[in-house]
Design an enzyme around this catalytic site. Structure first.
Site, mmCIF file in Angstrom:
data_model
loop_
_atom_site.group_PDB
_atom_site.id
_atom_site.type_symbol
_atom_site.label_atom_id
_atom_site.label_comp_id
_atom_site.label_asym_id
_atom_site.label_seq_id
_atom_site.Cartn_x
_atom_site.Cartn_y
_atom_site.Cartn_z
ATOM 1 N N HIS A 75 -1.831 -10.309 16.954
ATOM 2 C CA HIS A 75 -2.258 -9.466 15.834
ATOM 3 C C HIS A 75 -1.443 -9.818 14.597
ATOM 4 O O HIS A 75 -0.224 -9.779 14.623
ATOM 5 C CB HIS A 75 -2.073 -7.982 16.168
ATOM 6 C CG HIS A 75 -3.198 -7.436 16.997
ATOM 7 N ND1 HIS A 75 -3.582 -6.128 16.969
ATOM 8 C CD2 HIS A 75 -4.037 -8.052 17.859
ATOM 9 C CE1 HIS A 75 -4.609 -5.955 17.780
ATOM 10 N NE2 HIS A 75 -4.889 -7.103 18.348
ATOM 11 N N TYR A 209 -2.836 3.143 12.550
ATOM 12 C CA TYR A 209 -1.885 4.261 12.547
ATOM 13 C C TYR A 209 -2.438 5.296 11.579
ATOM 14 O O TYR A 209 -2.669 4.973 10.411
ATOM 15 C CB TYR A 209 -0.496 3.803 12.089
ATOM 16 C CG TYR A 209 0.232 2.969 13.123
ATOM 17 C CD1 TYR A 209 -0.038 1.615 13.272
ATOM 18 C CD2 TYR A 209 1.189 3.546 13.961
ATOM 19 C CE1 TYR A 209 0.632 0.858 14.234
ATOM 20 C CE2 TYR A 209 1.864 2.794 14.923
ATOM 21 C CZ TYR A 209 1.575 1.461 15.047
ATOM 22 O OH TYR A 209 2.224 0.707 16.003
ATOM 23 N N PRO A 301 7.791 6.297 20.054
ATOM 24 C CA PRO A 301 6.939 5.108 20.177
ATOM 25 C C PRO A 301 6.274 4.645 18.877
ATOM 26 O O PRO A 301 5.640 3.594 18.861
ATOM 27 C CB PRO A 301 5.869 5.542 21.185
ATOM 28 C CG PRO A 301 5.835 7.022 21.085
ATOM 29 C CD PRO A 301 7.211 7.468 20.727
ATOM 30 N N LYS A 305 8.871 -0.021 19.480
ATOM 31 C CA LYS A 305 10.115 -0.783 19.659
ATOM 32 C C LYS A 305 10.756 -0.661 21.048
ATOM 33 O O LYS A 305 11.677 -1.418 21.370
ATOM 34 C CB LYS A 305 11.148 -0.332 18.612
ATOM 35 C CG LYS A 305 10.794 -0.739 17.197
ATOM 36 C CD LYS A 305 11.038 -2.223 16.981
ATOM 37 C CE LYS A 305 10.325 -2.760 15.783
ATOM 38 N NZ LYS A 305 9.258 -3.707 16.074
ATOM 39 N N TYR A 393 8.422 -4.130 11.695
ATOM 40 C CA TYR A 393 7.385 -4.030 12.727
ATOM 41 C C TYR A 393 7.332 -5.290 13.591
ATOM 42 O O TYR A 393 7.216 -5.208 14.812
ATOM 43 C CB TYR A 393 6.023 -3.753 12.094
ATOM 44 C CG TYR A 393 4.989 -3.290 13.092
ATOM 45 C CD1 TYR A 393 4.874 -1.946 13.434
ATOM 46 C CD2 TYR A 393 4.132 -4.193 13.716
ATOM 47 C CE1 TYR A 393 3.947 -1.507 14.363
ATOM 48 C CE2 TYR A 393 3.202 -3.770 14.658
ATOM 49 C CZ TYR A 393 3.110 -2.432 14.973
ATOM 50 O OH TYR A 393 2.187 -2.001 15.905
HETATM 51 C C1 PHB Z 1 0.340 1.279 22.712
HETATM 52 O O1 PHB Z 1 -0.577 0.457 22.695
HETATM 53 O O2 PHB Z 1 0.559 1.956 23.711
HETATM 54 C C2 PHB Z 1 1.173 1.487 21.500
HETATM 55 C C3 PHB Z 1 0.997 0.644 20.417
HETATM 56 C C4 PHB Z 1 1.750 0.828 19.276
HETATM 57 C C5 PHB Z 1 2.664 1.864 19.213
HETATM 58 C C6 PHB Z 1 2.851 2.705 20.300
HETATM 59 C C7 PHB Z 1 2.094 2.514 21.451
HETATM 60 O O3 PHB Z 1 3.374 2.053 18.078
#
Ligand code: PHB
Ligand code: APR
Length: 407
Positions: A75, A209, A301, A305, A393
């Site tokens: 990505h 997000y 989460p 990280k 990120y």
């Molecule tokens: C996930 O795919 O579980 C996931 C992806 C990004 C995040 C947290 C969890 O920031």
């Protein structure tokens, strides 16, 4: 009692313990993994799914990147949705060519367990009453560290040079350190993430997000046919209160019109609520005991990280142990805690910041909300703001030349 001897006793068979085991094996250092749960339980646990390039490189070095290369999704950007409008953060452009890989932690664990089995390495699963002993003895003492446990009613003792505490947040290793030798820093957030896994195509090609008046949401994925979605929910909520229908409905409430149109819903194959926490232990080394991964630190989460920090601890720890066994130098061992913590605190800051920026806190005053909105607008409108987000990120560099992990 069965008595065994090894160089490194690893407590815990999560990604941290398994990765360390694999890297030590590659370097010809003997080790044994002791895990309290059944192997099937460990392999099935569902967790996050974003790998930084440095974590991918480490898995490659461990020789477990084949499946990852086949099915991992690169990505180059993420979307941030606020006020009903999506803004793309071009990770690739802003970080001069870096990207992240979407590959579930469940898969990472399975790959590492499989490699372990193929190499015939020793692990004790369903180990009970695991205890770590004598790890603070100095080099001049007669005693050296050892681990005791029982399995199937049989008592074991493992004598070793070092103990790696890779036993997660609730593990025995951190709890065994004398109180006056350890300091912990903690922040608990007043909400949780309700996660749903479903065999439906992801709503978009990239992660979204979502900052909304109704709370945070995240659209993620495991593959082109499996999606992972999250909703910010009150900590008092129970999974049983969230039927699939209610989940999809609430997700739609937080999404933009285009995403609502593209969203494919379906039956959940997993649903759970996880609390959010920031937590750091200092130091991370106590004599011959090292803490690594969730045993030493937790991040919310939001910044993706958790697994990546566990991987960077293991990069430092494996390199320190290899240095010690090949040259006799203690330098890497002595610097382990300081080097790890430097990177950890930066990731803690980033995860805390992303969490604050994108979640709805009940305690937020109208002024707080306006400031947050302005901060988000600044980040999204300014290249400098976007770059700050992007470089954190995709993952900050390691201070580790030997492993050639810096790009
Ligand atoms: C996930 O795919 O579980 C996931 C992806 C990004 C995040 C947290 C969890 O920031
Ligand atoms: N004895 C032996 N094993 C133990 C003990 C004990 N007393 N206590 C816990 N364990 C085991 C757990 O059963 C678990 O399998 O240690 C393992 C720790 O694994 P994880 O919790 O997955 O921690 P870690 O390997 O550090 O991985 C960190 O997991 O939670 C995510 O976001 C986090 O992605 C990150 C990753």
């Amino acid at each position: 009692m069965d008595v065994l001897t090894t160089q490194v006793a690893i407590i815990g068979s999560g990604p941290a313990g398994l990765l360390l085991g694999q890297l030590l094996y590659k370097a010809g250092i003997s080790h044994i993994i002791i895990e309290q749960r059944h192997a099937d339980y460990v392999a099935a646990r569902i967790r996050a799914g974003i790998l930084e390039q440095v974590s991918v490189d480490l898995l490659k070095q461990a020789g477990v990147d084949q499946h990852l290369n086949e099915v991992g999704l690169a990505h180059e950007g993420i979307e941030i949705l606020t006020d009903g409008v999506k803004h793309r953060i071009d990770l690739h452009k802003l970080t001069y060519g870096k990207q992240v890989i979407v590959y579930g932690q469940t898969e990472v664990t399975k790959d590492l367990m499989q490699a372990r089995q193929q190499a015939n390495l020793t692990s004790y699963y369903e180990a009970h009453d695991v205890q770590v002993h004598d790890f603070t003895s100095s080099q001049t003492d007669q005693s050296s560290p050892y681990v005791t446990f029982t399995q199937d009613g049989q008592a074991y003792r493992i004598n070793c040079d070092f103990i790696a505490g890779c036993d997660g947040y609730h593990g025995v290793c951190r709890a065994s350190v004398p109180q006056d030798k350890i300091k912990t820093f903690e922040k608990v957030y007043p909400f949780g993430w309700l996660g749903v896994l479903a065999d439906v195509p992801p709503v978009a090609d990239e992660l979204i997000y979502v900052q909304s008046d109704r709370g945070f949401a995240l659209c993620s994925m495991r593959s082109k046919t499996r999606s992972r979605y999250y909703l910010q929910v009150p900590l008092t909520d129970k999974v049983e209160q969230w039927s699939d229908e209610r989940f999809w409905e609430e997700l739609k409430n937080r999404l933009d019109t285009e995403s609502v149109k593209n969203l494919v819903t379906g039956p959940s194959i997993e649903k759970s609520i996880a609390p959010l926490r920031s937590f750091v232990t200092e130091p991370m080394r106590f004599g011959q005991l090292f803490l690594a991964g969730d045993a030493a630190h937790i991040v919310p989460p939001t910044g993706a990280k958790g697994l990546n920090l566990a991987a960077s601890d293991i990069a430092y720890l494996s390199s320190a142990l290899v240095e010690f066994y090949t040259t006799g130098s203690q330098q890497g061992i002595d610097e382990y805690s300081e080097k790890c913590l430097k990177r950890i605190w930066k990731a803690e800051r980033f995860s805390w910041w992303m969490t604050h920026l994108l979640h709805r806190f009940e305690s937020d005053s109208e002024f707080d909300l306006k400031i947050k909105q302005a901060e988000l607008a600044y980040v999204l409108d300014s290249e400098a703001g976007q770059t700050t987000l992007a470089e954190n990120y995709v993952g900050l560099p390691y201070e580790l030349k030997a492993l050639e992990l810096n790009h």
